[in-house]
Enzyme design. Structure first.
Site, PDB file in Angstrom:
ATOM      1  N   ASP A  63     -37.885  18.272  19.041  1.00  0.00           N
ATOM      2  CA  ASP A  63     -37.277  18.475  20.359  1.00  0.00           C
ATOM      3  C   ASP A  63     -36.955  19.946  20.595  1.00  0.00           C
ATOM      4  OD1 ASP A  63     -35.390  18.253  18.279  1.00  0.00           O
ATOM      5  OD2 ASP A  63     -33.791  17.706  19.664  1.00  0.00           O
ATOM      6  N   THR A  99      -1.132  14.318  24.931  1.00  0.00           N
ATOM      7  CA  THR A  99      -2.038  14.434  23.783  1.00  0.00           C
ATOM      8  C   THR A  99      -3.490  14.344  24.227  1.00  0.00           C
ATOM      9  OG1 THR A  99      -0.382  13.471  22.305  1.00  0.00           O
ATOM     10  CG2 THR A  99      -2.666  13.435  21.556  1.00  0.00           C
ATOM     11  N   THR A 145     -32.791   7.832  23.912  1.00  0.00           N
ATOM     12  CA  THR A 145     -34.210   8.078  24.131  1.00  0.00           C
ATOM     13  C   THR A 145     -34.407   8.323  25.621  1.00  0.00           C
ATOM     14  OG1 THR A 145     -34.942   6.733  22.264  1.00  0.00           O
ATOM     15  CG2 THR A 145     -36.532   7.086  24.043  1.00  0.00           C
ATOM     16  N   GLY A 151     -34.186  10.895  20.770  1.00  0.00           N
ATOM     17  CA  GLY A 151     -33.076  11.608  20.158  1.00  0.00           C
ATOM     18  C   GLY A 151     -32.287  10.710  19.239  1.00  0.00           C
TER      19      GLY A 151
END
Length: 254
Positions: free
Chosen positions: A109, A184, A12, A8
């Protein structure tokens, strides 16, 4: 023993199968300029942690979303495994009709995931992959790959937010304490988690209108665990879906 490798953009993921059963799997960071020798060293070192040697691997297959790494993995197999590694791409038998204007554009993929999902469901299904991008890959009840939907991934969106808004901090992705953030950090987490969950649910609902209400949805990918618990339309999660698809494709091309 069969080696399956999913390369990816960020990670991997690879695993080993014996007689169709997963033996073990590992993940490591994808380095785009890795050489065949470096890949061989990483592979050997991780396999040895489980008592597996390179000589135990008599077949292999790779799916790579990073084009320059595909030939490096193939070269690694030729040099260190002493066999030709199958690669997901044009010419490989998938057993699935591709209803796409240019099938060569389909990420390997995504195709692998579609094959695995249909084999599992045996009916209309959608794969939602939470990776660098969030992708939706629908398969018809007849087993046809229908196309896809791609949206920016979670980490990309978080990076863009903090890079463009100087006052907003970088945060670790985690579950929000409540819908309305009191800090936040909590506000960003709430926006990211509920924002992506809502987007995914909205797209899946539209897909079910088009494909039928019985359409099953399977989530996969490294960030699925963060988002899926807050969705309403995902039926199941399978972190090993891509590895399963690679095993199936190897069987169909052996």
């Amino acid at each position: 023993m069969l080696l399956v490798v999913d390369v990816g953009n960020t990670q991997t993921h690879f695993g080993t199968y014996r007689d169709g059963a997963l033996v073990e799997h590992w993940r490591f960071t994808t380095v785009r300029d890795s050489t065949a020798d470096e890949l061989g060293a990483v592979l050997r070192n991780l396999l040895e942690l489980r008592g597996i040697g390179l000589a135990d691997l008599d077949a292999s297959i790779v799916s790579s979303t990073v084009p320059q790494l595909r030939p490096e993995w193939e070269a690694m197999a030729a040099r260190y495994l002493d066999h030709a590694m199958l690669a997901v791409g044009p010419g490989l038998k998938t057993g699935m009709a591709l209803r796409y204007d240019n099938p060569r554009e389909i990420g390997p993929d995504r195709l692998v995931n579609a094959v695995a999902a249909y084999e599992r469901v045996k009916g209309a299904c959608v794969v939602v992959d939470f990776g660098t991008a969030v992708t939706f890959d629908p398969v018809s009840a007849e087993g046809e790959y229908l196309g896809g939907i791609i949206m920016p991934g979670v980490e990309i969106s978080m990076e863009a937010l903090t890079n463009r808004a100087a006052a907003l901090p970088k945060i670790e992705l985690g579950p929000p304490r409540s819908l309305i953030g009191k800090t936040t950090v909590d506000a960003i987490r709430s926006g990211v988690i509920y924002g992506f969950a809502g987007s995914v649910d909205g797209i899946v609902r539209r897909l079910r209108v088009e494909m039928g209400p019985e359409t099953e949805t399977i989530a996969t990918g490294g960030l699925a665990e963060h988002i899926v618990p807050f969705t309403e339309e995902i039926d199941d999660t399978d972190d090993l879906l891509t590895l399963t698809g690679l095993r199936l494709l190897h069987e169909r091309n052996a």
